[in-house]
Design a protein around this motif. Structure first.
Motif: not given
Length: 509
Positions: A451, A424, A447, A403, A421, A284
């Motif tokens: 993340g 992100r 997340l 990502a 996914q 990220i």
């Protein structure tokens, strides 16, 4: 006495997901299961529940053990059933006839209001839907409880109530919890499993203390790994020298010795398996193009209203300045998301925005809502990125891969991506927009912990100005440098979030 034992457990789906996992679960264990998105947490729970057979190894449960599994998503078949019927449905015919009170006891224990018990799940918030699944499982009186992301969609008050409910369970009932909510794990667990493809680690500690122990273990593993790799390189250099001498001299003894050195190097390298090198499901990164203005947004007693014109609250005179990371707090229904949407519409220049909102002309918005609605389910990641930004296909593919959106997923419908996914992908879109002001509504939804921490680091490192809404207490504490609370139809600035967190707990007491 172990109620559940995993021996050398391994699961391979499209590729290896879990390998060589050993774990015992006994009475009183409250185990937090932590891993990046897509790294096998739900798969592990399905194996423990007996819904999925492992590829290798075994799961042993004590005789007659009843396992209750609360999954992440509500089955479609339940959505039109009233809350109470969803719970009563799992009772046997005999229990339903003579012990229907069992459902009422569970509903009372979770503080489900009477007015909600007769409403279909489709008309309730995601938080109440999650609690309906929990009640549906608990009414069956399981011996072990498995919870998959139980705090998803819950506000702070409901999370606090769930913590209290779990901590009030009989102490001999083991609970296994997959969660990315760090504060929740600290409040409800006494053991932590860091699930890794190789070398999973278990600590008899709640999350934050276990994380410190993991970092120490990883640091030790890293030192040992580099030491072993250096030793292996030295062995290979020695083998190469002996091989040259052996070839020139024709010595069979040196040839044998060379082979032995190479084998020792192979064994060192094979044994290393650096678990500490396992990474998150995708990077990220954010951006901040900067702005010269000190005051970005000025509010002159702006009104936040429902769609039918009912006043929710007034802002009073407030300013959002460069470098502010303002957390907006308030109970569900107070108008947080409506306020965020009103600010968004003002920045993009939509009609109907109150004149009480004044903006610096150089403001460039980066916005993400809790449903990630800017990403169309029928679009693809590659098409979305190349359409929104002037990027060549190869550059777009490289950014998507970084990502966590692999080549095989880049042309797949966004609706088929996992929540992690998709989150992100939304963060990548924000980065490419290069904003100087972020408007974030529940940005940590979906997340994983890596993340969340990456997002925290980026917001701090980029010195990003932002207004955000979040029910993630760890995230709020890490990010906020100003705090606004909606109370008594007014927006009030407070020194910190702790009083609000405590009042949320009090609401459920």
């Amino acid at each position: 006495m172990a109620l559940i034992t995993l021996r050398n457990l391994g699961v391979t789906l499209s590729g290896p997901v879990i390998s060589n996992l050993n774990l015992t679960v006994g009475a009183g264990d409250r185990v937090g299961i932590v891993a990046p998105n897509g790294r096998g947490k739900s798969t592990l729970l399905n194996c423990i529940a007996g819904r999925l057979d492992p590829t290798v190894g075994e799961v042993t449960r004590s005789r007659g053990l009843r396992v209750g599994y609360v999954e992440q998503n509500v089955p479609i078949a339940l959505m039109e059933l009233p809350f109470a019927d969803v719970v009563r449905q799992v009772l046997s015919a005999e229990q339903a006839a003579s012990e229907s009170w069992r459902a009422d006891v569970v509903l009372d224990g979770l503080d489900v209001p009477e007015v909600l018990r007769q409403r279909p799940l489709s008309q309730l918030s995601g938080g109440w839907q999650r609690l309906a699944l929990l009640a549906r499982v608990w009414v069956t009186d399981p011996d072990v409880l498995l919870l998959d992301e139980p705090t998803n969609h819950l506000d702070i008050a409901k999370i606090a109530r769930l913590e209290d409910w779990l901590n009030a369970l009989p102490r001999d009932v083991p609970v296994l919890i997959c969660s990315h909510d760090r504060a929740f794990l600290d409040a409800t667990t006494n053991r932590t499993l860091f699930l890794r493809l190789e070398q999973s680690q278990v600590f008899s500690l709640p999350y934050n203390r276990a994380r410190e122990a993991l970092e120490q273990a990883d640091a030790s593993d890293e030192r040992r790994y580099h030491r072993d790799m250096k030793a292996a390189q030295q062995l290979r250099r020695q083998a190469a020298k002996l091989n040259n001498i052996g070839v020139n001299s024709g010595s069979d003894l040196l040839t044998v010795k060379t082979k032995q050195l190479k084998q020792r190097a192979d064994r060192l390298e094979d044994a290393a398996r650096p678990g500490f090198l396992e990474r998150s499901a995708g990077a990220i990164r954010l951006a901040n193009r900067g702005v010269n203005a000190k005051v970005l947004i000025a509010l002159d007693d702006a009104s936040v209203e429902t769609s039918d014109g009912t006043l929710l609250f007034k802002s009073g005179k407030q300013w959002i300045c460069q470098g502010d990371r303002i957390v907006l707090l308030g109970k569900n229904g107070a108008g947080k998301s409506r306020f965020v949407e009103m600010i968004r519409r003002a920045i993009i220049g939509q009609n109907g925005v109150p004149e009480a909102i004044r903006l610096t002309p150089s403001l460039v918005l980066g916005h993400s809502d809790q449903n990630l609605s800017s990403l169309a389910d029928d679009d693809t990641p590659l098409a979305a990125i190349t359409r929104l930004f002037e990027l060549g296909e190869q550059r777009a593919r490289t950014l998507l891969a970084g990502a966590g959106i692999g080549v095989d997923m880049q042309s797949r419908a966004i609706g088929r991506l996992s929540g992690g996914q998709k989150a992100r992908l939304a963060m990548l879109v924000l980065r490419l927009q290069a904003p100087n002001f972020y408007l974030l509504d529940e940005p940590t939804n979906h997340l994983d912990i890596d993340g969340q921490e990456a997002l925290e680091d980026e917001l701090l490192t980029q010195e990003a100005s932002c207004l955000l809404v979040s029910h993630d207490r760890s995230f709020v504490r890490a990010i906020g440098n100003r705090f606004w609370v909606i109370e008594k139809r007014r927006l009030v600035e407070v020194d910190g979030p702790e009083e609000f967190f405590a009042s949320a707990v009090g609401q459920m007491a």
